[in-house]
Design an enzyme around this catalytic site. Structure first.
Site, PDB file in Angstrom:
ATOM      1  N   THR A  41       8.869   0.165  -1.262  1.00 55.82           N
ATOM      2  CA  THR A  41       9.761   1.199  -1.783  1.00 55.82           C
ATOM      3  C   THR A  41      10.477   0.779  -3.071  1.00 55.82           C
ATOM      4  OG1 THR A  41      10.044   1.904   0.498  1.00 55.82           O
ATOM      5  CG2 THR A  41      11.681   2.684  -1.066  1.00 55.82           C
TER       6      THR A  41
ATOM      7  N   ILE B  93       3.830  11.404   4.226  1.00 49.50           N
ATOM      8  CA  ILE B  93       2.848  11.799   3.213  1.00 49.50           C
ATOM      9  C   ILE B  93       1.551  12.228   3.899  1.00 49.50           C
ATOM     10  CG2 ILE B  93       1.549  11.037   1.172  1.00 49.50           C
ATOM     11  CD1 ILE B  93       4.651  11.163   0.799  1.00 49.50           C
ATOM     12  N   GLY B  94       1.189  11.539   4.968  1.00 49.58           N
ATOM     13  CA  GLY B  94      -0.031  11.917   5.678  1.00 49.58           C
ATOM     14  C   GLY B  94      -1.285  11.414   4.991  1.00 49.58           C
TER      15      GLY B  94
ATOM     16  N   SER C 261       0.818  -1.213   0.000  1.00 54.57           N
ATOM     17  CA  SER C 261       0.000   0.000   0.000  1.00 54.57           C
ATOM     18  C   SER C 261       0.855   1.268   0.000  1.00 54.57           C
ATOM     19  CB  SER C 261      -0.876  -0.015   1.250  1.00 54.57           C
ATOM     20  OG  SER C 261      -1.588   1.180   1.333  1.00 54.57           O
TER      21      SER C 261
ATOM     22  N   CYS D 247      -0.884   3.771  11.251  1.00 49.61           N
ATOM     23  CA  CYS D 247      -0.592   5.144  10.848  1.00 49.61           C
ATOM     24  C   CYS D 247      -0.525   6.033  12.087  1.00 49.61           C
ATOM     25  CB  CYS D 247      -1.638   5.654   9.870  1.00 49.61           C
ATOM     26  SG  CYS D 247      -3.285   5.741  10.564  1.00 49.61           S
TER      27      CYS D 247
ATOM     28  N   GLY E 206      11.603  -3.565   3.025  1.00 52.95           N
ATOM     29  CA  GLY E 206      12.920  -3.559   2.408  1.00 52.95           C
ATOM     30  C   GLY E 206      13.182  -4.636   1.384  1.00 52.95           C
TER      31      GLY E 206
ATOM     32  N   GLY F  97      -3.586   3.748   0.996  1.00 51.99           N
ATOM     33  CA  GLY F  97      -4.405   3.895   2.198  1.00 51.99           C
ATOM     34  C   GLY F  97      -5.632   4.754   1.923  1.00 51.99           C
TER      35      GLY F  97
HETATM   36  C1  LIG Z   1       5.585   6.819   0.385  1.00 51.85           C
HETATM   37  C2  LIG Z   1       4.968   5.691   1.143  1.00 51.85           C
HETATM   38  C3  LIG Z   1       3.587   5.687   1.377  1.00 51.85           C
HETATM   39  C4  LIG Z   1       2.998   4.665   2.115  1.00 51.85           C
HETATM   40  N1  LIG Z   1       1.650   4.676   2.308  1.00 51.85           N
HETATM   41  C5  LIG Z   1       1.061   3.666   3.022  1.00 51.85           C
HETATM   42  C6  LIG Z   1      -0.347   3.633   3.217  1.00 51.85           C
HETATM   43  O1  LIG Z   1      -1.097   4.482   2.708  1.00 51.85           O
HETATM   44  N2  LIG Z   1      -0.870   2.622   3.975  1.00 51.85           N
HETATM   45  C7  LIG Z   1      -0.080   1.649   4.534  1.00 51.85           C
HETATM   46  O2  LIG Z   1      -0.590   0.759   5.207  1.00 51.85           O
HETATM   47  N3  LIG Z   1       1.260   1.638   4.327  1.00 51.85           N
HETATM   48  C8  LIG Z   1       1.843   2.620   3.588  1.00 51.85           C
HETATM   49  N4  LIG Z   1       3.212   2.600   3.383  1.00 51.85           N
HETATM   50  C9  LIG Z   1       4.030   1.522   3.970  1.00 51.85           C
HETATM   51  C10 LIG Z   1       4.317   0.398   2.954  1.00 51.85           C
HETATM   52  O3  LIG Z   1       3.124  -0.204   2.512  1.00 51.85           O
HETATM   53  C11 LIG Z   1       5.241  -0.682   3.560  1.00 51.85           C
HETATM   54  O4  LIG Z   1       4.584  -1.256   4.661  1.00 51.85           O
HETATM   55  C12 LIG Z   1       6.572  -0.127   4.037  1.00 51.85           C
HETATM   56  O5  LIG Z   1       7.034   0.856   3.150  1.00 51.85           O
HETATM   57  C13 LIG Z   1       7.654  -1.181   4.233  1.00 51.85           C
HETATM   58  O6  LIG Z   1       7.977  -1.842   3.044  1.00 51.85           O
HETATM   59  P1  LIG Z   1       9.182  -1.390   2.064  1.00 51.85           P
HETATM   60  O7  LIG Z   1      10.395  -1.217   2.904  1.00 51.85           O
HETATM   61  O8  LIG Z   1       9.285  -2.488   1.052  1.00 51.85           O
HETATM   62  O9  LIG Z   1       8.746  -0.101   1.461  1.00 51.85           O
HETATM   63  C14 LIG Z   1       3.809   3.617   2.629  1.00 51.85           C
HETATM   64  C15 LIG Z   1       5.181   3.615   2.370  1.00 51.85           C
HETATM   65  C16 LIG Z   1       5.774   4.621   1.632  1.00 51.85           C
HETATM   66  C17 LIG Z   1       7.255   4.595   1.374  1.00 51.85           C
END
Ligand SMILES: Cc1cc2nc3c(=O)[nH]c(=O)nc-3n(C[C@H](O)[C@H](O)[C@H](O)COP(=O)(O)O)c2cc1C
Ligand SMILES: Cc1cc2nc3c(=O)[nH]c(=O)nc-3n(C[C@H](O)[C@H](O)[C@H](O)COP(=O)(O)OP(=O)(O)OC[C@H]3O[C@@H](n4cnc5c(N)ncnc54)[C@H](O)[C@@H]3O)c2cc1C
Ligand code: FES
Lengths: 312, 271
Positions: A268, A73-74, A23, A132, A246, A48
């Site tokens: 990411t 981002i909020g 997400s 969040c 990650g 989200g």
């Molecule tokens: C820019 C950004 C926006 C995100 N927005 C949400 C979100 O709206 N809802 C949510 O549950 N997680 C959100 N996440 C978290 C990711 O879904 C994920 O759990 C987290 O980034 C860890 O995984 P990664 O290291 O592969 O990115 C966001 C992450 C990033 C970087």
């Protein structure tokens, strides 16, 4: 047809393969559709979604850090009604699962979101984002207070027949406590981890780099922490786990499966290489072939302790 | 049409102090990139730095399937880019973003292209397109600014196009001494910027864009600006590139990578 069986069963949710996109990192799918064959993904966890549209936090809201990034981002998003009417029709054309990540500021908002999405064609599961930074009026963090976790999950459970995934916050002392609380509340599946709270400072200007001061850390920098948490939770609960944090390539993804995740989500890394999810999928298949495995579900949770030196 | 693929570096040649032009074989970008659009590039296999960087398309060579980018080797990423040799590959996603829109009737308007530092490359592509479209060269005015002569980008390329060209440097080492807005002011004083028949296109550091936008606003001139932000994804999903804009209801955020990078200057909330 692949020589290995890639479909996975996550409680009531069946995925054609264990590779999801996380997400907030894949928009509503349409943004990537010309670069990634969405039909090949196990599923898309959409951005989200809140009851009403949100504009998000002030800029700057994202900074690069060592092997990662901080974001604040909020929860900027179009709101649930626009999601259903404007975004979902596009996603319905594809055969991958659509998992809607929902976020609320109060119990009632979570309940209303669950009710609104229940039975909507093309929604295959809900992922509750209780991790969040937004707070309930009384100051309860849903994702860090086990009692609030159990309560919010059980309230949502009563409002929907959809498979219910709960996304855990890593910002706790012992993640197995909130994991158990979510399962007690009725979670079918757990997803972990969300981002780790962190900050960044510019020494030259002596200012915080983010307008919001703190942000959520993601990317390769968090992988060892996330992997550990997935393994811990897999020991503590019986429900299936979607692991993330990650993952940059197939080897990272396999490590999460070995640690006990039944599926993985790429976050990411989608920014770094838009096609990484397909590369991870193909890489997992390749790994299984090399290891002589016929079914991806057979490797879930099969990590073994390393041999002490004396055994060699 | 856009792509996300490893592409071969054809050439990576210095064009001025610390400035290089990298030519890359990528037919999709070569055929489809429009003035103002950019590509996301990644040269490293490790995680430092993690994200790709956006670079404006400078020249297109559709017949050989190549495009080029001009960049200033100033930070971690751009120094890694400078080390790339012909035959090696870079990961390219693009073309991305919107383009400068040509105000119509294009042949009757004065087009004023205002470049600051490494903001010049996309304006060169725009000027080249204008010339190819048959817009009279005297209706294309380029104000190319930098701190010093050796930081001035694409000056010879603009000169070769035969457009009306002003160089401006803060230390006076080439052309006028001062800033791009000083040239705009003197053009305006001389009545050479008719407000109903003029369009400004600006690309450069944010402070310069703001000054140009203020100038345009004060004199009722139309102005498009190319906004520079960090662009983690470039595809419209991370929301890290948000630009604050005015809306009828108040303010909102737009994404520089897909709603921009080109914005109408009146739309942007600068402070
Ligand atoms: C820019 C950004 C926006 C995100 N927005 C949400 C979100 O709206 N809802 C949510 O549950 N997680 C959100 N996440 C978290 C990711 O879904 C994920 O759990 C987290 O980034 C860890 O995984 P990664 O290291 O592969 O990115 C966001 C992450 C990033 C970087
Ligand atoms: C649409 C667009 C087009 C561009 N076109 C060109 C071009 O044609 N030629 C050119 O030389 N440059 C261009 N840039 C800038 C380029 O993307 C790099 O940001 C710039 O070259 C910085 O150098 P670096 O990456 O080596 O710095 P680094 O040392 O890698 O980064 C320095 C610090 O700045 C941050 N940062 C990096 N990029 C940005 C950014 N864009 N905004 C804010 N912070 C940032 C990094 O996270 C890091 O903290 C463009 C930018 C945009 C948005
Ligand atoms: S760079 Fe990610 S939304 Fe614009």
């Amino acid at each position: 047809m692949s020589a290995v069986k890639m479909a996975v069963q996550l409680g009531p949710l069946r995925l054609q393969n264990p590779v999801l996109v996380a997400s907030g990192t894949f928009g509503y799918g349409s943004e990537y559709a010309d670069l990634v064959d969405l039909n090949r993904l196990g599923g898309i966890m959409v951005k989200g979604t809140t009851l009403h549209p949100r504009a998000g936090n002030p800029m700057p809201r994202m900074v690069e850090t060592a092997a990662g990034c901080l974001n604040s981002i909020g929860l900027q998003n179009v709101g649930v009604e626009a999601f259903v009417h404007e975004k979902l029709p596009f996603l319905r054309q594809y055969r991958c699962a659509v998992i809607v990540n929902i976020a609320g500021d109060s119990y009632e908002e979570f309940e209303q979101l669950a009710e609104r999405l229940d039975g909507v064609e093309g929604v295959h599961a809900l992922e509750m984002n209780i991790s969040c930074p937004n707070q309930e009026k009384g100051g309860i963090h849903f994702g860090v207070d086990p009692e609030a976790t159990r309560e919010v999950v059980s309230r949502v459970r009563q409002r929907t027949r959809l498979p219910l995934m709960v996304k855990l916050s890593p910002n706790v002392t012992d993640i197995t406590v909130t994991a158990r609380a979510a399962v007690d509340g009725g979670a079918d599946i757990l997803s972990l981890v969300n981002t780790f709270v962190g900050t960044a400072i510019d020494a030259k200007t002596r200012r915080f780099k983010l307008a919001n001061i703190t942000g959520g850390l993601s990317g390769p920098a968090i992988k060892p922490l996330a992997l550990y948490m997935v393994w811990k939770v897999a020991q503590a609960v019986k429900v299936p786990i979607v692991g993330m944090g990650g993952i940059m390539n197939a080897t990272d993804a396999v490590e999460f499966l070995l640690a006990g995740a039944s599926a993985v989500a790429i976050g990411t890394a989608n920014y770094v290489n838009p096609r990484v999810s397909i590369e991870v999928l193909e890489g997992i298949e390749q790994y299984l072939l090399e290891q002589g495995e016929k079914d991806v579900e057979d490797i879930v949770g099969t990590v073994k302790r390393c041999k002490p030196e004396s055994e060699f | 049409m856009r792509c996300a693929e490893y592409c071969e570096v054809v050439a990576n040649r210095p064009v001025a102090t610390n400035q290089l032009e990298i030519e890359i074989h990528c037919p999709t970008v070569a055929l489809h990139a429009q003035p103002g659009q950019f590509v996301q590039m990644r040269v490293q296999s490790g995680y430092e730095p993690l994200f790709s960087r956006p670079f404006s398309v400078f020249r297109r060579f559709p017949e050989r399937g190549n495009f080029s980018v001009v960049y200033l080797a100033r930070g971690t990423f751009t120094r890694m880019l400078a080390a790339k040799k012909p035959g090696e590959t870079v990961f390219v996603v693009g073309p991305l973003g919107n383009r400068f829109s040509l105000r119509q009737p294009a042949n009757e308007i004065l087009h004023v292209l205002v470049a600051g530092g490494v903001g010049a490359p996309p304006l060169y592509l725009l000027a080249e397109e204008m010339v190819q479209q048959g817009i009279p060269r005297h209706r294309i005015v380029v104000v190319n600014g930098a701190r010093r002569q050796d930081l001035l980008v694409c000056q010879e390329h603009f000169a070769e196009l035969g457009v009306h060209l002003w160089a401006v440097t803060e230390d006076g080492s080439l052309g006028e001494r001062g800033k791009v807005t000083d040239v705009l002011k003197s053009l305006h004083r001389r009545g050479e910027l008719p407000h109903d028949h003029c369009q400004i296109y600006a690309c450069g550091p944010t402070a310069m864009l703001e000054a140009v936008a203020q100038f345009a606003h004060k004199h009722h001139l139309r102005c498009q600006v190319s906004m520079e932000t960090l662009m983690p994804c470039g595809l419209g999903v991370c929301l890290g590139c948000a630009v604050k804009v005015r809306t009828p209801q108040g303010t909102d955020y737009k994404r520089a990578c897909v709603d921009g990078p080109i914005f109408d200057a009146t739309e942007v909330v600068w402070k």
